[in-house]
Write an enzyme that holds these catalytic residues in place. Sequence first.
Site, PDB file in Angstrom:
ATOM      1  N   ASN A 240       0.827  -1.196   0.000  1.00 51.35           N
ATOM      2  CA  ASN A 240       0.000   0.000   0.000  1.00 51.35           C
ATOM      3  C   ASN A 240       0.868   1.255   0.000  1.00 51.35           C
ATOM      4  O   ASN A 240       0.996   1.935  -1.016  1.00 51.35           O
ATOM      5  CB  ASN A 240      -0.949  -0.026   1.206  1.00 51.35           C
ATOM      6  CG  ASN A 240      -1.888   1.162   1.247  1.00 51.35           C
ATOM      7  OD1 ASN A 240      -1.799   2.053   0.408  1.00 51.35           O
ATOM      8  ND2 ASN A 240      -2.767   1.179   2.201  1.00 51.35           N
ATOM      9  N   ASP A 241       1.496   1.532   1.128  1.00 51.38           N
ATOM     10  CA  ASP A 241       2.266   2.768   1.265  1.00 51.38           C
ATOM     11  C   ASP A 241       3.324   2.953   0.169  1.00 51.38           C
ATOM     12  O   ASP A 241       3.572   4.063  -0.278  1.00 51.38           O
ATOM     13  CB  ASP A 241       2.967   2.808   2.630  1.00 51.38           C
ATOM     14  CG  ASP A 241       1.970   3.016   3.759  1.00 51.38           C
ATOM     15  OD1 ASP A 241       0.882   3.559   3.487  1.00 51.38           O
ATOM     16  OD2 ASP A 241       2.291   2.639   4.901  1.00 51.38           O
TER      17      ASP A 241
END
Lengths: 464, 105
Positions: free
Chosen positions: A391-392
């Site tokens: 994600n990040d």
Amino acid sequence: MSSNMVAILYLISALLFIFALRGLSHPESSRTGNIFGIIGMIIAVFTTLMFKSVLSYYEIGAAILIGGAIGSFIALRIEMTALPQLVAAFHSLVGLAAVFVAAAAFYDPVAFNIGKVGSIKVASLIEMSIGTFIGAITFSGSVLAFGKLQGTISGKPIVFKFQHLINALIFLLIIFLIIFFVVNQSPTIFWTIVFVSILLGFLVVIPIGGADMPVVVSMLNSYSGWAACGIGFTLSNNLLIITGALVGASGAILSYIMSKGMNRSIINVVLGGFGGEQDTSVSKDNSDKIVKQGNAEDAAYIMKNADSVIIVPGYGMAVAQAQHALREMGDILKKEGIEVRYAIHPVAGRMPGHMNVLLAEANVPYEEVLELDEINHDFPMTEVSFVIGANDVTNPAAKTDESSPIFGMPILDVEKSQSVLFVKRSMATGYSGVDNELFYRDNTTMLFGDAKKMCEDIVKSLSA
Amino acid sequence: MEAHSSEVFVIGLTVFFLACIIGYYVVWSVTPALHSPLMGVTNAISSVIIVGAILAAGPQGFDTSKIFGLIGVVLASVNIFGGFLVTYRMLSMFKKKTKKTKEKE
């Protein structure tokens, strides 16, 4: 055996260790490197057994057999996904071993030629206590890191008031204890140093969150090297000094690479408290934004009609053990004539190189697995980015939003590909607690569910 | 020996800094894909501390120092065997692929 002969054999052993690391510059040469390392260790052990003062072969042999059996059993049984905690556990043992060797040298200085009980040389006492200090910190820090990685202890950073002040004071206390120890050589103070250092090790790792573990594991790797160095100085043993320095340098460089991968300084990571409970600009109200949701069939359709797919794996893939199903999916796509490659962010997973090992385990050819620098400029020419459990590391806010905690972090430019597929369990934010605007883009399709199950379903749809 | 203890220390320091520099260059040459095996190997070789543990465990009879030494030998052996074996496992996974791709080619 003459002392010169011993020195030469130790030198050969040290050189073999250097070749062992050197071999890792390429997968082809790495296995030979590992064998060099094993030979180096055998030479070191047998050379030491040849010492005149070493007589208790049975006891030592039994100790090696016991330790060796335990170590082999664990190493052969461990799941590759559990690798980070295994490495942390092993680091703790090196630290503990360093403490015991230092203690042994303190109780029987004659055996190590560093003086007599009660009148040990000052230099040796300092080196011994530094070795003990680093060893004990490595031990407790690694135990805690192990707990966090294993999930026995919450991976969330535990922060409390005056945390860093307390740590600094404890550190000062240890310095005073060491001075005191050098002056009066009391066993009580020796053990106080050990216990206070163990406490400090816990306190140092406690505020560091789960996803910062790659840095912590590398740092502890580094510490275990410096501990060996400290013991090497105590025993005036060049082999220990060289090996300790190699390991120390290795861990330090890995920590540097990892923290650079997050655009944070090592100090920032060590001070901890990042992610988890923090609620930085998390809640920009996104409730009105529309998320396009899809299922396995949609994903199969989109990928089947593409020319090129880049797969971006993250820790979520490891948790779901999805690597095998993922590789199967990749194989089918390749058979269709689609170019499939894997993009690895430096901090993906819980230890350096974690994703590479898992993909290798699933038989993905390593030529298809590329690092951020190698593949990032290919995203604009790519039709589909398949993000699984990451994600990040894909969040464009790192480039655009200066207020974001992850601003400046190098990211994989998945947003530049024509469409993005996100396999995620839920809409939850990543580790940094930052929302990912990619989820709301028109060309993004969210695939909610377990990563492994999703890959298996996509495989089914592709083969149908 | 005793009289030259500062000399011994300086030699140790020389070795230490040179080894750090070698470590720096060797580790930067390691390909990022093999960073996990790198940790496995460094973990195994840092257990060369077993040398100190064997010296402590060496003398006959039983005293505190010897017991500490033996514990050290056990702990370091866990690491040596465990570290090299787990690295071997990791590296053989990378090896398999090479063969397969070559067969395909």
